[in-house]
Design a protein around this motif. Sequence first.
Motif, PDB file in Angstrom:
ATOM      1  N   THR A   1      54.278  32.782  37.364  1.00  0.00           N
ATOM      2  CA  THR A   1      52.933  32.260  37.616  1.00  0.00           C
ATOM      3  C   THR A   1      52.235  33.145  38.637  1.00  0.00           C
ATOM      4  N   LEU A   2      50.975  33.447  38.375  1.00  0.00           N
ATOM      5  CA  LEU A   2      50.169  34.221  39.314  1.00  0.00           C
ATOM      6  C   LEU A   2      49.275  33.282  40.104  1.00  0.00           C
TER       7      LEU A   2
ATOM      8  N   ALA B   1      46.185  33.332  43.506  1.00  0.00           N
ATOM      9  CA  ALA B   1      45.292  34.190  44.294  1.00  0.00           C
ATOM     10  C   ALA B   1      45.663  34.158  45.772  1.00  0.00           C
ATOM     11  N   SER B   2      45.444  35.276  46.433  1.00  0.00           N
ATOM     12  CA  SER B   2      45.687  35.352  47.874  1.00  0.00           C
ATOM     13  C   SER B   2      44.544  34.676  48.627  1.00  0.00           C
ATOM     14  N   SER B   3      44.748  34.456  49.900  1.00  0.00           N
ATOM     15  CA  SER B   3      43.739  33.754  50.696  1.00  0.00           C
ATOM     16  C   SER B   3      42.456  34.559  50.838  1.00  0.00           C
ATOM     17  N   ASP B   4      42.548  35.892  50.734  1.00  0.00           N
ATOM     18  CA  ASP B   4      41.333  36.709  50.832  1.00  0.00           C
ATOM     19  C   ASP B   4      40.720  37.010  49.462  1.00  0.00           C
ATOM     20  N   GLY B   5      41.342  36.511  48.401  1.00  0.00           N
ATOM     21  CA  GLY B   5      40.778  36.667  47.060  1.00  0.00           C
ATOM     22  C   GLY B   5      40.916  38.043  46.458  1.00  0.00           C
ATOM     23  N   VAL B   6      41.629  38.928  47.110  1.00  0.00           N
ATOM     24  CA  VAL B   6      41.733  40.305  46.622  1.00  0.00           C
ATOM     25  C   VAL B   6      42.971  40.491  45.738  1.00  0.00           C
TER      26      VAL B   6
ATOM     27  N   LEU C   1      46.033  38.973  43.263  1.00  0.00           N
ATOM     28  CA  LEU C   1      46.524  37.949  42.349  1.00  0.00           C
ATOM     29  C   LEU C   1      47.985  38.298  42.093  1.00  0.00           C
TER      30      LEU C   1
ATOM     31  N   GLY D   1      37.593  41.206  43.627  1.00  0.00           N
ATOM     32  CA  GLY D   1      38.030  39.843  43.382  1.00  0.00           C
ATOM     33  C   GLY D   1      38.204  39.484  41.916  1.00  0.00           C
ATOM     34  N   TYR D   2      38.244  38.176  41.661  1.00  0.00           N
ATOM     35  CA  TYR D   2      38.555  37.676  40.315  1.00  0.00           C
ATOM     36  C   TYR D   2      37.638  36.503  39.993  1.00  0.00           C
TER      37      TYR D   2
END
Lengths: 156, 129
Positions: free
Chosen positions: A47-48, A50-55, A57, A140-141
């Motif tokens: 499972t992927l 997102a990181s806390s900074d959104g950069v 995955l 980001g994503y």
Amino acid sequence: MTSYRISSVAVAAASILACTGSAQAAEVRLTGIVVNTCVLTLSTPGTLAASSDGVTLGSQELTGLPAVLAVISTGTRPTLNFTAPAITGPSGWTGTPTVSMAYTSLSGLNQAYTTSATQAQPAALLDTLTINAKSVNSTGYISGTYTIASTVTCQQ
Amino acid sequence: MRRALAIVLVLAAAAPAAAVGLGPLTAEGLTDGPRKAFYLNIMNPYPVAAEFETQTVDYDDEMPVSRVQVIPSTIKLGAGRMARLLVIANDLAPGEMFKFRVCAERSTLPEGVAINARVCSKLSAHRVG
């Protein structure tokens, strides 16, 4: 080749023969031939998140999970070839992500995160790999489903 | 906000998502004619029936090889079942050593599966005549 001697059967056979007045030993052999085979089983797909900074995955982010791949081989330890990981995302998603993958195994394989194809030979016939993957994208994503994919080939 | 945007479940399944077995992983044989046949065993480790497909490719890269037949080239196997594949190398020239690979994988991966499991057998056919 495997050979088994079943002594209890021989004892029983000998007892019967003793009753008839004839003393003969009987041996039962079960044999088998082991050839080189490989079975790959992906028990946990991964499972992927997102990181806390959104950069980033990745499977090592909070709520992410690594993939778990069991290798069951007989005969000779095989080689595992991983293709370079690639990411797919929802339409409209842009960016130039850096996609990498890493893995470790119970037999001692230890591949750090890499964007390249890799090759590894487990140190044991039976092994379990833990596979992590991540994508770093500075823009980001957007919402949607993302998949980081790789093909692992088991061969001699 | 950005945290909320892209938290995505890629995969989740209780059953094995991608699995396949194949053997032997190597085989070689001599022939005095233009054809050589091999047998391979393909296995379904899944707890459910699944369809598998084979590809014939070069020994050292992924270029498809056209003069090899695998019968059947796709096969549906029950849970934990094994089946025999017939591999025929054709058009062998006198003295030729023809090396190739036969690879097996699941025909269609379940949605979201990211690791595609594949097993390849390396085969070599030598025409002596």
